[in-house]
Design a protein around this motif. Structure first.
Motif, mmCIF file in Angstrom:
data_model
loop_
_atom_site.group_PDB
_atom_site.id
_atom_site.type_symbol
_atom_site.label_atom_id
_atom_site.label_comp_id
_atom_site.label_asym_id
_atom_site.label_seq_id
_atom_site.Cartn_x
_atom_site.Cartn_y
_atom_site.Cartn_z
ATOM 1 N N GLU A 110 0.850 -1.192 0.000
ATOM 2 C CA GLU A 110 0.000 0.000 0.000
ATOM 3 C C GLU A 110 0.885 1.241 0.000
ATOM 4 O O GLU A 110 1.942 1.265 0.622
ATOM 5 N N ALA A 111 0.456 2.273 -0.733
ATOM 6 C CA ALA A 111 1.221 3.522 -0.812
ATOM 7 C C ALA A 111 0.273 4.708 -0.862
ATOM 8 O O ALA A 111 -0.850 4.604 -1.356
ATOM 9 N N ALA A 112 0.755 5.855 -0.345
ATOM 10 C CA ALA A 112 -0.047 7.079 -0.371
ATOM 11 C C ALA A 112 0.886 8.279 -0.479
ATOM 12 O O ALA A 112 2.029 8.253 -0.026
ATOM 13 N N ALA A 113 0.382 9.343 -1.106
ATOM 14 C CA ALA A 113 1.151 10.576 -1.252
ATOM 15 C C ALA A 113 0.202 11.764 -1.235
ATOM 16 O O ALA A 113 -0.954 11.658 -1.670
ATOM 17 N N ALA A 114 0.669 12.891 -0.699
ATOM 18 C CA ALA A 114 -0.150 14.100 -0.650
ATOM 19 C C ALA A 114 0.736 15.333 -0.727
ATOM 20 O O ALA A 114 1.878 15.319 -0.263
ATOM 21 N N SER A 168 -4.532 21.302 -3.219
ATOM 22 C CA SER A 168 -4.217 19.992 -2.640
ATOM 23 C C SER A 168 -4.240 18.912 -3.711
ATOM 24 O O SER A 168 -5.010 18.980 -4.667
ATOM 25 N N ALA A 169 -3.386 17.896 -3.515
ATOM 26 C CA ALA A 169 -3.360 16.721 -4.394
ATOM 27 C C ALA A 169 -3.042 15.500 -3.554
ATOM 28 O O ALA A 169 -2.229 15.569 -2.631
ATOM 29 N N ASP A 170 -3.703 14.374 -3.837
ATOM 30 C CA ASP A 170 -3.405 13.146 -3.094
ATOM 31 C C ASP A 170 -3.633 11.936 -3.983
ATOM 32 O O ASP A 170 -4.462 11.957 -4.896
ATOM 33 N N ALA A 171 -2.867 10.872 -3.723
ATOM 34 C CA ALA A 171 -2.973 9.627 -4.478
ATOM 35 C C ALA A 171 -2.790 8.455 -3.529
ATOM 36 O O ALA A 171 -2.032 8.539 -2.564
ATOM 37 N N HIS A 172 -3.500 7.345 -3.820
ATOM 38 C CA HIS A 172 -3.431 6.159 -2.967
ATOM 39 C C HIS A 172 -3.436 4.927 -3.857
ATOM 40 O O HIS A 172 -4.117 4.899 -4.896
ATOM 41 N N ALA A 173 -2.669 3.902 -3.489
ATOM 42 C CA ALA A 173 -2.631 2.646 -4.233
ATOM 43 C C ALA A 173 -2.506 1.475 -3.269
ATOM 44 O O ALA A 173 -1.842 1.580 -2.226
ATOM 45 N N SER A 174 -3.163 0.351 -3.605
ATOM 46 C CA SER A 174 -3.051 -0.860 -2.799
ATOM 47 C C SER A 174 -3.156 -2.065 -3.717
ATOM 48 O O SER A 174 -3.684 -1.980 -4.829
ATOM 49 N N ALA A 175 -2.641 -3.201 -3.254
ATOM 50 C CA ALA A 175 -2.646 -4.404 -4.086
ATOM 51 C C ALA A 175 -2.944 -5.622 -3.242
ATOM 52 O O ALA A 175 -2.481 -5.747 -2.101
ATOM 53 N N GLY A 176 -3.743 -6.536 -3.811
ATOM 54 C CA GLY A 176 -4.025 -7.827 -3.195
ATOM 55 C C GLY A 176 -3.506 -8.932 -4.082
ATOM 56 O O GLY A 176 -2.799 -8.688 -5.058
ATOM 57 N N GLN A 177 -3.887 -10.156 -3.789
ATOM 58 C CA GLN A 177 -3.389 -11.294 -4.559
ATOM 59 C C GLN A 177 -3.953 -11.326 -5.971
ATOM 60 O O GLN A 177 -3.331 -11.852 -6.883
ATOM 61 N N THR A 178 -5.125 -10.765 -6.163
ATOM 62 C CA THR A 178 -5.760 -10.851 -7.488
ATOM 63 C C THR A 178 -5.980 -9.504 -8.152
ATOM 64 O O THR A 178 -6.202 -9.456 -9.361
ATOM 65 N N VAL A 179 -5.918 -8.403 -7.414
ATOM 66 C CA VAL A 179 -6.230 -7.114 -8.023
ATOM 67 C C VAL A 179 -5.446 -5.996 -7.352
ATOM 68 O O VAL A 179 -5.150 -6.057 -6.155
ATOM 69 N N SER A 180 -5.076 -5.000 -8.160
ATOM 70 C CA SER A 180 -4.471 -3.773 -7.642
ATOM 71 C C SER A 180 -5.451 -2.632 -7.892
ATOM 72 O O SER A 180 -6.129 -2.604 -8.925
ATOM 73 N N GLN A 181 -5.532 -1.700 -6.982
ATOM 74 C CA GLN A 181 -6.478 -0.607 -7.132
ATOM 75 C C GLN A 181 -5.955 0.651 -6.455
ATOM 76 O O GLN A 181 -4.958 0.634 -5.748
ATOM 77 N N GLY A 182 -6.659 1.755 -6.680
ATOM 78 C CA GLY A 182 -6.253 3.017 -6.080
ATOM 79 C C GLY A 182 -7.170 4.141 -6.476
ATOM 80 O O GLY A 182 -8.169 3.944 -7.181
ATOM 81 N N ASP A 183 -6.834 5.318 -6.026
ATOM 82 C CA ASP A 183 -7.619 6.501 -6.368
ATOM 83 C C ASP A 183 -6.732 7.729 -6.232
ATOM 84 O O ASP A 183 -5.668 7.685 -5.611
ATOM 85 N N MET A 184 -7.157 8.812 -6.836
ATOM 86 C CA MET A 184 -6.411 10.064 -6.771
ATOM 87 C C MET A 184 -7.414 11.206 -6.796
ATOM 88 O O MET A 184 -8.549 11.055 -7.258
ATOM 89 N N GLY A 185 -6.999 12.361 -6.302
ATOM 90 C CA GLY A 185 -7.898 13.509 -6.297
ATOM 91 C C GLY A 185 -7.139 14.784 -6.009
ATOM 92 O O GLY A 185 -5.954 14.790 -5.692
ATOM 93 N N GLY A 186 -7.838 15.884 -6.134
ATOM 94 C CA GLY A 186 -7.263 17.189 -5.868
ATOM 95 C C GLY A 186 -8.368 18.184 -5.606
ATOM 96 O O GLY A 186 -9.542 17.941 -5.941
ATOM 97 N N SER A 187 -8.025 19.309 -5.013
ATOM 98 C CA SER A 187 -9.043 20.314 -4.704
ATOM 99 C C SER A 187 -8.420 21.697 -4.626
ATOM 100 O O SER A 187 -7.194 21.840 -4.487
ATOM 101 N N PHE A 188 -9.281 22.718 -4.738
ATOM 102 C CA PHE A 188 -8.878 24.113 -4.645
ATOM 103 C C PHE A 188 -9.834 24.841 -3.714
ATOM 104 O O PHE A 188 -11.017 24.513 -3.641
ATOM 105 N N ASP A 189 -9.311 25.829 -3.061
ATOM 106 C CA ASP A 189 -10.135 26.720 -2.253
ATOM 107 C C ASP A 189 -9.987 28.125 -2.828
ATOM 108 O O ASP A 189 -8.914 28.714 -2.766
ATOM 109 N N GLY A 190 -11.058 28.629 -3.441
ATOM 110 C CA GLY A 190 -11.016 29.980 -3.994
ATOM 111 C C GLY A 190 -10.121 30.131 -5.202
ATOM 112 O O GLY A 190 -9.360 31.094 -5.300
#
Length: 467
Positions: free
Chosen positions: A93-97, A116-138
């Motif tokens: 599993e990995a994460a970054a922000a 802001s920016a963030d990313a996440h990744a994880s892996a199991g025996q049969t599948v790898s998955q993750g997500d990423m996103g970002g946001s702004f204020d004003g």
């Protein structure tokens, strides 16, 4: 870099808590992540990066303020930070922000209270998955509020550039790898003290995880099959790839510069690009300027792809390969398997593919025979080669048998009606028309043609591409 900025960056380095190199690469059964808060890339110069961390091991960085250059005319911000984590084992599993507060670019052209920016990744025996996103204020761009930014949204910056919002991409299997860049500003003209071709990235996070072993390295390809380019490769962020730092001799004399007429270029090899790094140099020239074969060789992989637009490859007698992209049209000789001599006109400068909307230029790459086993990443910096190659002053002898003997290609103000995959249509594009405008093939007199724009992509095109 200004001395004051260098001193400031040295002081910021003392705040680094932990972390290794900026590479987010990891072996089989592992995880990795990387992030940075701000990166400024100027043509021909080393990038200036702040709050750059990676994992493993765990990394973190923070500082109360930042500005570039010393007077802050390009970038100013309040507190910035970046963090990364990565764990291996049976479920990697990995994460970054990355976070930047009170951002202002070019004295208020682009402002946001928080990015802001963030990313996440994880892996199991049969599948790898993750997500990423970002946001702004004003977030405000050229005085206009951006209330609902979309992924990979592009906003024009008057006549001097454009900005990409929430630029992102991912590769789901077998290794999940994903990235997001909150703000990515590209200058197409000089602005705010920075030259055309500069890039400012704000808020970058990427992460990857995998259980299964990675695939074996690519094998050398047979003659006539192009080295695979980004359209054919998994979407892996640039930090996972290695940039060759060598300029080997090519072993064949008689090279010529790939463009006839006035041109300009600088060394941008290795600069960051979406999901990859810049594998060549961009040679800027007028629309329709003749594009030449740099050596005796064989033309192959002629056609369209969404990144390189109208593009082709050339293999010389020694087995080295050369990639040409963003053409506006082809010369009749540019067909798969055609044998050409150095100086032969292959096509014409444009801005097709992902270069649409940028200044007209040829994207040019060199892939030495000894690095072809690396696939598309076996490219070397073309700058020193380009500086040493001969500039032709006359292309009369190389235009091709489709033109009248003695005809000379002088300039092209319009070749947009010529489909590069249909040589007959290119000939029709140069036929006399009744509308004003000058240009193209001379056999004693100039022939008028109608003004127009670059040719649109076909509904289906050939594979292969460029970054």
């Amino acid at each position: 870099m200004p001395k004051a900025a260098a001193v400031a960056l040295a002081a910021l380095a003392l705040l680094f808590v932990a972390g290794g190199s900026s590479s987010a690469g990891g072996g089989a059964g592992g995880a990795a992540s990387s992030a940075f808060a701000v990166k400024v890339v100027l043509p021909g110069q080393a990038a200036v990066t702040v709050a750059e961390v990676s994992a493993p091991p765990r990394g973190a960085f923070s500082t109360p303020t930042f500005q570039y250059p010393a007077d802050g005319s390009a970038v100013t911000s309040g507190a910035i930070s970046a963090t990364t984590t990565a764990t291996s084992g049976s479920t990697p599993e990995a994460a970054a922000a990355a976070n930047v507060s009170d951002l202002s670019l070019f004295d208020g052209d682009i402002v946001s209270r928080k990015v802001s920016a963030d990313a996440h990744a994880s892996a199991g025996q049969t599948v790898s998955q993750g997500d990423m996103g970002g946001s702004f204020d004003g977030l405000t761009v050229l005085g206009a509020a951006v209330t609902a930014p979309a992924a990979n949204q592009r906003i024009a910056l008057a006549d001097w550039g454009y900005v990409l919002l929430l630029e992102q991409g991912s590769n789901p299997s077998p290794r999940y790898s994903g990235f997001v860049t909150a703000l990515d500003v590209h200058l197409t003209r000089d602005h705010g003290g920075l030259p055309a071709g500069s890039e400012i990235l704000v808020g970058r996070a990427e992460a990857s995880a995998q259980v299964a072993a990675p695939p074996p390295p690519p094998k050398p390809h047979p003659h006539g099959t192009p080295a695979k380019a980004p359209d054919d490769l998994p979407l892996i962020p640039p930090a996972f790839r290695t940039i060759p730092k060598i300029t080997p001799p090519l072993g064949q004399g008689g090279y010529v510069f790939p463009i006839w007429g006035p041109e300009g270029f600088s060394d941008t090899f290795g600069a960051p690009r979406t999901l990859t790094w810049h594998h060549g140099d961009d040679i800027f020239a007028p629309y329709g300027a003749p594009v030449l074969a740099v050596a005796n060789g064989i033309v192959f992989s002629v056609g369209w792809n969404k990144v390189g637009g109208w593009r082709l490859w050339l293999q010389d007698a020694k087995g080295n390969e050369y990639y040409y992209a963003h053409l506006s049209a082809y010369a009749p000789v540019a067909v798969n398997g055609a044998e050409v001599k150095a100086g032969t006109v292959l096509g014409f400068v444009g801005n097709t593919g992902d270069a649409r909307g940028t200044p007209f230029h040829l994207h040019f790459e060199i892939h030495p025979k000894g690095l072809l086993s690396l696939g598309y990443d076996g490219a070397v910096d073309p700058t020193s080669y380009l500086h040493s190659w001969k500039h032709l002053t006359d292309v009369t002898a190389f235009v091709g048998s489709a033109f009248e003997p003695g005809a000379e290609l002088l300039e092209a103000s319009d070749i947009s009606s010529g489909n590069g995959l249909d040589p007959a249509s290119l000939a029709r594009a140069f036929a006399p028309l009744s509308k004003a405008g000058e240009v193209a093939l001379l056999a004693g007199t100039r022939l008028p043609v109608a003004p127009g724009s670059a040719p649109p992509p076909p509904t289906a095109g050939a594979a292969g591409g460029h970054d």
